[in-house]
Design a protein around this motif. Sequence first.
Motif, PDB file in Angstrom:
ATOM      1  N   ILE A 319     -70.425  49.088  89.832  1.00 29.80           N
ATOM      2  CA  ILE A 319     -69.473  48.183  90.494  1.00 29.80           C
ATOM      3  C   ILE A 319     -68.716  48.925  91.590  1.00 29.80           C
ATOM      4  CG2 ILE A 319     -67.365  46.820  90.163  1.00 29.80           C
ATOM      5  CD1 ILE A 319     -68.500  46.180  87.314  1.00 29.80           C
ATOM      6  N   ASN A 322     -70.864  49.597  94.729  1.00 34.19           N
ATOM      7  CA  ASN A 322     -71.296  48.452  95.518  1.00 34.19           C
ATOM      8  C   ASN A 322     -70.179  47.548  96.026  1.00 34.19           C
ATOM      9  OD1 ASN A 322     -74.481  48.226  95.372  1.00 34.19           O
ATOM     10  ND2 ASN A 322     -73.791  48.981  93.384  1.00 34.19           N
ATOM     11  N   PHE A 323     -69.098  47.418  95.269  1.00 36.27           N
ATOM     12  CA  PHE A 323     -68.148  46.355  95.602  1.00 36.27           C
ATOM     13  C   PHE A 323     -66.686  46.761  95.733  1.00 36.27           C
ATOM     14  CE2 PHE A 323     -71.274  43.987  92.744  1.00 36.27           C
ATOM     15  CZ  PHE A 323     -72.077  43.615  93.807  1.00 36.27           C
ATOM     16  N   PHE A 329     -61.888  44.340  96.327  1.00 35.81           N
ATOM     17  CA  PHE A 329     -63.285  43.940  96.200  1.00 35.81           C
ATOM     18  C   PHE A 329     -63.823  43.378  97.514  1.00 35.81           C
ATOM     19  CE2 PHE A 329     -61.641  43.754  91.900  1.00 35.81           C
ATOM     20  CZ  PHE A 329     -62.642  44.403  91.187  1.00 35.81           C
ATOM     21  N   LYS A 331     -65.710  40.734  98.570  1.00 37.02           N
ATOM     22  CA  LYS A 331     -66.191  39.457  98.047  1.00 37.02           C
ATOM     23  C   LYS A 331     -67.480  39.021  98.744  1.00 37.02           C
ATOM     24  CE  LYS A 331     -64.959  34.597  97.494  1.00 37.02           C
ATOM     25  NZ  LYS A 331     -63.960  33.545  97.752  1.00 37.02           N
ATOM     26  N   ILE A 334     -70.426  40.733  97.316  1.00 33.71           N
ATOM     27  CA  ILE A 334     -70.726  40.213  95.978  1.00 33.71           C
ATOM     28  C   ILE A 334     -71.545  38.928  96.093  1.00 33.71           C
ATOM     29  CG2 ILE A 334     -69.702  39.183  93.898  1.00 33.71           C
ATOM     30  CD1 ILE A 334     -67.351  41.181  94.294  1.00 33.71           C
ATOM     31  N   GLU A 337     -75.068  39.686  97.228  1.00 34.90           N
ATOM     32  CA  GLU A 337     -75.895  40.264  96.160  1.00 34.90           C
ATOM     33  C   GLU A 337     -76.301  39.194  95.142  1.00 34.90           C
ATOM     34  OE1 GLU A 337     -77.384  42.947  96.056  1.00 34.90           O
ATOM     35  OE2 GLU A 337     -76.399  43.976  97.696  1.00 34.90           O
ATOM     36  N   PHE A 376     -68.223  40.430  85.959  1.00 35.95           N
ATOM     37  CA  PHE A 376     -69.411  41.013  86.600  1.00 35.95           C
ATOM     38  C   PHE A 376     -70.604  40.985  85.647  1.00 35.95           C
ATOM     39  CE2 PHE A 376     -65.994  42.741  89.163  1.00 35.95           C
ATOM     40  CZ  PHE A 376     -66.506  42.642  90.446  1.00 35.95           C
TER      41      PHE A 376
END
Length: 521
Positions: A319, A322-323, A329, A331, A334, A337, A376
Motif C-alpha cells: 500500500i 503504490n498509494f 492517498f 485516490k 487507486i 489500479e 484495501f
Amino acid sequence: MDIKNRVLEIQKLISINKFSQAILDCEKLIKKFPENSYFYNLCGLALQKSDQTNKSIKYFKKAISLEPTNFAAMNNLANSYKGLFEYKKAEDLYIEIKKKDPTNIKVLNNYANLKKEFNKYHDAINLLLDAIKVNAKDVNVLSNIAACFQSIGDMNKAKEYALKVLDLEPNNTHIHKFISDMLNYRKDKNHLNTMRELLHNSSFKNFASKEKADLYFALGKAHEDIGDFENSYYFLNKANLNMKENKNYNFFHIQKLFNNIFKLFNSLDDKILKKKQSKKRVIFICGMPRSGTTLVEQIIASHSKVSGAGELQYLEKVINENFLEDAKFNKQKIIEELSNEKNIIFERYFELLNFHNFDTDIVTDKAPQNFIWIGFIKFFFPNSKIIHCSRNPKDNCLSIFKNQFSSNTMSWSYDQTLVAKYYNLYLEMMNFWKLKYNDFIFDANYEKIVTSPESEVKKMLLFCDLNWESECLNFYQNKKTPVQTASVSQASKPIYKSSINTSSGFSKYLSEMFEILDTKS
C-alpha cells in the motif's frame, strides 16, 4: 583528533542513535579520503540504522567497488536489501560471502535471520550451529539459537542456550527478559533473586536505557506472577519510561492517516471492487496487538489446508509503495489500479509471500495492525477473509503496556495515555469498517474463545470456508506455525483462562489509561 579516534567517535554516535551527526562526520572523512572503502561502509551503516535504507545501498556499493573483498560492506548491503524486502538479492549476497568466507559469523547470523523471515527455523538453526563451530562463545549467535528454539516451541533447548549466554554474560538483561517469559515465578523464585541482585549491582546505573528496560520488564512480569501488583507496576512503569527515551512518536501522523482513510473509503464506489481471480487466498487476522491474534492464527493454521505466515509487513508495504505518501492517498491511482485488468497489489503481495514456499493455497497473515487496511483488503483481495480479534479493552491495553515491541511503529505503546488513545482510534476505525463491510469481517472475541473454544473455533472455520478438524484445538501440540511475537511462550500451551480480567490487579495504578478507555465504553 587522529583518524582512529574519529572513527571510534562515529561508532559511538551510531551506538547512541545520533545518526545525523555520525553521517555528517562520515561525509567529512569521505571528502578527505574518497578512496577509503571503510568510510563508505561506516556511512552506509549509519544511514541504514537511521531508516534511510535506500540511501545506504549507494554507500555500500561504493565501498565494495573500491574493495571487492569488503565482506562487512557486502553483509551490510545484504541487510539493506532484506530490509527493503529484496529477498533474492539479499540471499544471493549472503551465499556469495559464505562461499568466499565460510567462517564469517556475522553473515551466518544474518543469513539465519533471513531464513527466520520465511519460517525456515531449522535452516536458521543449522546456519547458527555452523557459526557456533567457529566461536562457541558468540553471545549474539547463542541468543539467536535460543530464540529460534523458542519460536518452534522447544522451550528446553531455548533455556539451554539462554543459560549458555548467562554463563558468559551474567549481566545480559536481554537474556534475563527472555528467560522470564518462559518461567512461572510462583514455582521458581531463583531467577527473580538473581535479577534483584543485578538490579542492585553498582554497575546497573551505567546500563543503556534499553538494557535497563529489559530487566524492568522481566521484573514486572516476575512480580505479577507472584501476585505483587504494586511492585509489578513499579517495574513496568520504569521499563516503559526507559523505552520512551530517544523515541519521538508522532501521534498526530496516525490520526491524520486514519482520517484520510475515512475520507477515501467514504468516496470510493464499491462497484469497482476487484473480481475474484485466484484460488490463492489469505485469511487476514487483525486487531489490536495483544488481542489474541497469535492464538487465532495458531488455531486456524493448524488446519490441513492452511499455512501460517505469521506477522507479515507485506500488505502495509504494498500500500505504501503504490498509494501512500505522508499519510495522504493517491485516490486517482487507486481508481486506476482497480480499473486495470491485472491486480498488481495482489500480485506484489504474493510475489513476496512466494519466498515462504508454502504448499497450501490458503495462508494466514496475522499482522495485528492490518485492521487499518481492511478497506484495501476488501477492494484488492476480494476472495480473502478478515478475522477481527478483540479482547476486554483494559486487559488488552495492560498487556501492551507489559510488553516490549521491536517495531518503531509501536512507540506509542510505552505511554499510558497514548495506549488508550490509540485503542480508541482503533475502535473508531473498526466501527467504520463494520458499517461498510460487516459481512466481510468475523469477530473473534478472546474471552469467548477461551471459555467456549470448540463452538467458537467451528464458527471461525465455517466463516473461512474450512471444514472442521480437531487438530485446530490441539495447535499447541503440533507446533505447525512458528511464533516470533511477544506471544511466543503462550502459543506453546493449551487454551487457558488466566488471561481474562488480568487488569483488575493493576486498576489503581493504571487509572490514567483506564479513564480514557472508559470514555468510549
